[in-house]
Design a protein around this motif. Structure first.
Motif, PDB file in Angstrom:
ATOM      1  N   ILE A   1       0.928  -0.945  -0.053  1.00  0.00           N
ATOM      2  CA  ILE A   1      -0.198   0.182   0.161  1.00  0.00           C
ATOM      3  C   ILE A   1       1.195   1.397  -0.229  1.00  0.00           C
ATOM      4  CG2 ILE A   1      -1.605   1.833   1.803  1.00  0.00           C
ATOM      5  CD1 ILE A   1      -2.376  -1.058   3.019  1.00  0.00           C
TER       6      ILE A   1
ATOM      7  N   CYS B   1      -0.125   2.985   6.638  1.00  0.00           N
ATOM      8  CA  CYS B   1      -0.375   2.072   7.896  1.00  0.00           C
ATOM      9  C   CYS B   1      -1.307   1.801   8.339  1.00  0.00           C
ATOM     10  CB  CYS B   1       0.893   2.110   8.703  1.00  0.00           C
ATOM     11  SG  CYS B   1       2.553   1.543   8.588  1.00  0.00           S
TER      12      CYS B   1
ATOM     13  N   GLN C   1      -4.037   0.166   6.337  1.00  0.00           N
ATOM     14  CA  GLN C   1      -3.532  -1.251   6.074  1.00  0.00           C
ATOM     15  C   GLN C   1      -4.346  -1.896   7.514  1.00  0.00           C
ATOM     16  OE1 GLN C   1      -1.886  -3.219   8.452  1.00  0.00           O
ATOM     17  NE2 GLN C   1       0.123  -4.346   7.266  1.00  0.00           N
TER      18      GLN C   1
ATOM     19  N   ALA D   1       3.496  -1.497   3.666  1.00  0.00           N
ATOM     20  CA  ALA D   1       2.848   0.354   3.679  1.00  0.00           C
ATOM     21  C   ALA D   1       3.991   0.990   4.097  1.00  0.00           C
ATOM     22  CB  ALA D   1       1.965  -0.430   4.551  1.00  0.00           C
TER      23      ALA D   1
END
Ligand code: ACO
Length: 328
Positions: free
Chosen positions: A79, A95, A98, A108
């Protein structure tokens, strides 16, 4: 090493419900609808609700992109969130997202390249997929510019809005997908577009608040000149790397900063307005979100069909720029 062709498997966008019109801005600063429309092309923009931060906008756009790609969050390997308005300095917005998505196996991180961030993110993520390191990546451009906009400064507050655009990228059949990337930066232009407060140079303090350092500063006319020069050049360079000509372009998806900048890019590329995605009248400049929101909206509206050649091109703070040729 043979590279795997990489393209967009699904796109999605989210803009907040709240609309801030030019008429409303007339009550906030010394401006008027006629000036804003004629100088920028912007009629209204979206503003995040108090409870929404950038990761919330990302989540909405990401869920649509995943559905359109036909995959689930737990299949994501990576991501990347391109933003200049993260929820907080750390943990990264990627994060935070995520966790919200339950994308447990995804690496991420956030990426900072202002309005060019989405194209920088695509270039990064596509390399992981092209080399076979990862199978699926989620690339998002998202910003809550309303949180860093000074609504007493008429030079900037008329321009900006909030939103998020997301794509899932992965392997595509030969002949489709990203055919080139052109990224660049010119740090000498950094002072033209900046937010100085709250970093390690000027940590947040009563003095930085008094000096309004937590808001966007922009030297508009200089940024305008840079944008007009760089948009055409970056698109040309991406086309050259892809072995394509201007005439090959089916749809231009430019950063949505100012209609006059877009029109000058169109004239440099010898394109008519019907070959260009324009939605800044509704959303203003959403920084990293502008290009992916325009891309997702073009897909939603059926303006892109399989095999179409798209050119994405943007510029922003840094200064930075990015362009890509994408066969849909
Ligand atoms: N309403 C009315 N008058 C205004 C307004 C307003 N909202 N804003 C500025 N003016 C005035 C100025 O004060 C100036 O008046 P003066 O001549 O008496 O000083 C006059 O209008 C003209 O100002 P200019 O700056 O010459 O106007 P310009 O044609 O350059 O348009 C604009 C200004 C729209 C900001 C333009 O320069 C622009 O779009 N620049 C690029 C912006 C951009 O793309 N930024 C990217 C940032 S994205 C990111 O990274 C977050």
């Amino acid at each position: 090493m043979k590279l795997i062709p990489v393209g967009v498997l699904g796109a999605g966008k989210y803009v907040p419900d709240r609309i801030l019109t030019n008429k409303e801005l007339e009550t906030m600063v010394d401006t008027n609808d006629e000036w804003i429309v004629s100088r920028t092309g912007i009629k209204e923009r979206r503003i995040a609700a108090d409870h929404q931060a950038t990761s919330d906008l990302c989540l909405e756009a990401a869920q649509i992109a995943l559905t359109n790609a036909g995959i689930t969050a737990d299949q994501l390997d990576l991501i990347i969130v391109a933003t200049v308005t993260p929820d907080m300095p750390f943990p990264s917005t990627a994060c935070i997202l995520q966790e919200k998505m339950g994308a447990k196996k995804a690496a991420a991180f956030d990426l900072s390249a202002a309005c060019s961030g989405f194209i920088y993110g695509l270039a990064n993520a596509s390399n992981f997929i092209a080399t076979g390191t990862y199978q699926y990546a989620l690339v998002i451009g998202a910003d809550c510019l309303s949180r860093i906009t000074d609504y007493t400064d008429r030079n900037t507050c008329i321009l900006f809005g909030d939103g998020a655009g997301a794509v899932v990228i992965g392997a595509v059949p030969e002949g489709r997908g990203f055919r080139s990337f052109e990224l660049g930066a010119d740090g000498t232009g950094g002072p033209l577009l900046k937010l100085e407060g709250g970093g390690s140079r000027n940590p947040a303090s009563p003095a930085t608040l008094d000096s309004r350092l937590h808001y966007i500063y922009m030297a508009g006319a200089e940024v305008f000149k840079f944008a007009v020069r760089i948009m055409g050049n970056a698109a040309d360079e991406a086309l050259r790397k892809a072995g394509m000509e201007k005439e090959d372009i089916d749809l231009l998806i430019p950063h949505q900063a100012n209609i006059r900048i877009i029109q000058s890019s169109l004239s440099k590329l010898h394109l008519n307005e019907d070959k260009c995605m324009i939605n800044l009248d509704k959303y203003g400049n959403m920084s990293a979100a502008s290009i992916p929101v325009a891309l997702a909206e073009a897909a939603e509206q059926g303006r892109v069909k399989e095999g179409d050649k798209l050119v994405l091109v943007g510029f922003g703070g840094g200064l930075t720029w990015g362009a890509s040729v994408l066969v849909w």
